[in-house]
Structures are given as C-alpha cells and as structure tokens.
Enzyme design. Structure first.
Site, PDB file in Angstrom:
ATOM      1  N   GLY A  50       0.805  -1.216   0.000  1.00  0.00           N
ATOM      2  CA  GLY A  50       0.000   0.000   0.000  1.00  0.00           C
ATOM      3  C   GLY A  50       0.835   1.261   0.000  1.00  0.00           C
ATOM      4  O   GLY A  50       2.028   1.247  -0.285  1.00  0.00           O
TER       5      GLY A  50
ATOM      6  N   HIS B 268       4.621   1.951  -7.877  1.00  0.00           N
ATOM      7  CA  HIS B 268       3.553   0.940  -7.936  1.00  0.00           C
ATOM      8  C   HIS B 268       2.706   1.126  -9.191  1.00  0.00           C
ATOM      9  O   HIS B 268       2.295   0.153  -9.823  1.00  0.00           O
ATOM     10  CB  HIS B 268       2.637   1.053  -6.706  1.00  0.00           C
ATOM     11  CG  HIS B 268       3.330   0.862  -5.400  1.00  0.00           C
ATOM     12  ND1 HIS B 268       3.541   1.891  -4.510  1.00  0.00           N
ATOM     13  CD2 HIS B 268       3.870  -0.238  -4.818  1.00  0.00           C
ATOM     14  CE1 HIS B 268       4.156   1.433  -3.439  1.00  0.00           C
ATOM     15  NE2 HIS B 268       4.382   0.149  -3.600  1.00  0.00           N
TER      16      HIS B 268
ATOM     17  N   SER C 109       7.722   4.211  -0.390  1.00  0.00           N
ATOM     18  CA  SER C 109       6.751   4.658   0.622  1.00  0.00           C
ATOM     19  C   SER C 109       7.488   5.204   1.841  1.00  0.00           C
ATOM     20  O   SER C 109       6.998   6.076   2.544  1.00  0.00           O
ATOM     21  CB  SER C 109       5.845   3.503   1.038  1.00  0.00           C
ATOM     22  OG  SER C 109       5.276   2.923  -0.105  1.00  0.00           O
TER      23      SER C 109
END
Ligand code: PAF
Length: 282
Positions: free
Chosen positions: A31, A37, A186
């Site tokens: 995530g 991504h 991230s």
C-alpha cells in the site's frame, strides 16, 4: 474497481474471470501507492486482461524493532491511484484474514536471503516468501509484477517460483525515481526536509559507480570504495552495506565478469533506504 477484504471474494472474482477465459496479473504491494507501484499496475494491465493489486502491510516481514506500526497506510488514496491506472480489484485483507491464530507454515529460503538485506533483516525474506506464496495461491495469477528497487526480493521470488515449480511469470519492472534521482519509496515520507535533500546521495553515488564501469573498471572493490566515499561525504548518511553480487545467486563477486547487481542500504537519519543498479541496465 472492487476493493475486497476476504480471500473468498478474491477467489470468487478470479473464478468468474477464468470462466470467461481472461488472464490475470497480480501486483503485490504493502500500500501507500506511488508512481513506482503505478508503473507495475500499468505493466500488468498491458500484459493481462485483469489486474489485482494486493494492499497488505505484512506483519511477518517486520522484526519487532522495525516500522510495522508506523508504516504509512492510506487505502482511499491507494484505491484512487490503482483505479486510475486500470486495476480491477484491490485485495486489502486484515492480518487475521491472512494469518489465522494457528498459523504455523512458512516458506523459507537459504543462500539468496543470507546476503545484503538478509544480514540486517534476518527474518524479512521468510515473511516475504510466505506472504507472496499465499498471495499466489489466493489469486493464482498468470503473471506477478515486482519493482527492481527491491532487487534482492525480485531475485528471491524468481528463485522461489522456480524452486517450487510455480506456473507464474515473474516480471521485474524498472526503478521509478524522483526528478533528483531518489528512488520512489513509501518510506521516503519518513524523511524531513534536510534528510530528503541528503537522500539524493544514494543515487548520486550509484551514478559514480556506473561511470567507473562505463570507463572499463571491473574490480568490484574499487567501485565499492568510490561509492562508499561519496556516501560518507554526506553527514546525514550512514552505510548499512554497499555490495556487488551475482544478480542471480546474490553471492558477492570480486570482478565484473557476469550479470551483476550493485546494491546498497543506507540510513538517512533513522530511515533505512535501499537503491541499486543491475550492470545490464547501465
Ligand atoms: O515489496 C513489497 O511491498 C512487499 O515486500 C511485498 C512483495 C508486497 C510482500 O509483502
């Protein structure tokens, strides 16, 4: 695009797609999606009729001293980005959907996991192999997409798929970088303003290594010394490792006489960042 929480819902949807004769790509993620991504989702949508993104911060790959609790999460943002890039379904399970209370089976690997990040993160790859194996069994994709930024992870997963005869094509996708060269991650969100500026030292030092190789240097020791001296010139940086390994076996090499991976992990303040290049990409 659907966002589903249970393994049963994923299986049901994939079953329907299979009945229609459609191919399925899987993009496993933890995530907090960014352009890196997005490039994996783009690649999957190009190659497959349907794309599933898994969005799961996998507790098993974090040691107790690592950032499991603080790892950034934002499902609404992830859903927006994934949908904009053509994802058909996000699988966002709770930890107990993936690991029931009597969970006791693991996928482990020797050799490839014992170098580079495996030294400072000894349980990490067992967690990665186990969760990726589970995701492969749940989604049963034709292809799965991983970023080359996690180069050791990519080699480990390719090796696992081969060792365990998984009928899944493992696709490695190029590193996506910020304008100043910092690899997208991230974990970049942990950096304060000064650290963010300092973090450019990783890609800058790798560029210097590449330039030595372009000029014909094949002695890995010389290349590593040059890279380390550049990183050491940045006061906020502290080297975990800089190494050159065989790209397939992840074992250290002395001379560049085969396809090699030059990889590093460097702390910028408290944040541990990784970056690399493959000699084939120079
Ligand atoms: O690269 C990651 O984000 C994770 O290690 C992965 C492959 C999704 C497994 O949790």
């Amino acid at each position: 695009m659907k966002v589903v929480k249970t393994i049963a819902e994923v299986r049901e949807q994939v079953k329907q797609w299979r009945a229609e004769g459609l191919t399925v790509g899987l993009v496993p993620t933890m995530g907090y999606l960014h352009e890196g991504h997005a490039s994996l989702i783009d690649a999957s949508c190009k190659d497959n009729d349907r794309t599933v993104v898994s969005d799961f911060v996998n507790p098993m790959q974090f040691s107790p001293s690592e950032d499991l609790e603080s790892y950034p999460r934002d499902l609404a943002h992830d859903a927006e980005l994934a949908e904009a890039h053509g994802c058909d379904m996000i699988f966002n399970p709770e930890p107990d959907e993936m690991y029931h209370k009597n969970f006791s089976s693991f996928v482990d690997m020797t050799v490839l996991t014992e170098e580079l990040c495996g030294i400072s993160r000894p349980i990490h790859f067992r967690g990665v192999c186990t969760v990726v194996n589970k995701l492969f069994n749940i989604v049963q994709p034709d292809r799965a997409y991983f970023g080359k930024k996690d180069a050791q992870q990519l080699a480990v997963i390719r090796h696992m798929a081969d060792d365990l005869n998984m009928n899944i094509e493992i696709v490695g996708c190029p590193i996506i970088r910020e304008n100043d060269g910092l690899a997208k991650s991230s974990r970049n969100t942990y950096l304060n303003q000064d650290e963010r500026k300092a973090a450019v030292i990783l890609s800058k030092s790798l560029e210097a290594g590449k330039s030595l190789i372009r000029n014909g240097i094949t002695d890995c020791g010389k290349i590593i010394t040059e890279i380390k001296s550049i990183i050491d010139s940045e006061p906020l940086a502290r080297i975990d490792y800089v190494k050159i390994v065989d790209a397939e076996t992840i074992q250290q090499i002395e001379t560049l006489d085969k396809l090699a991976l030059c990889a590093m992990a460097v702390y910028i303040g408290k944040t541990r960042l990784i970056d690399n290049f493959f000699t084939e990409d120079i």
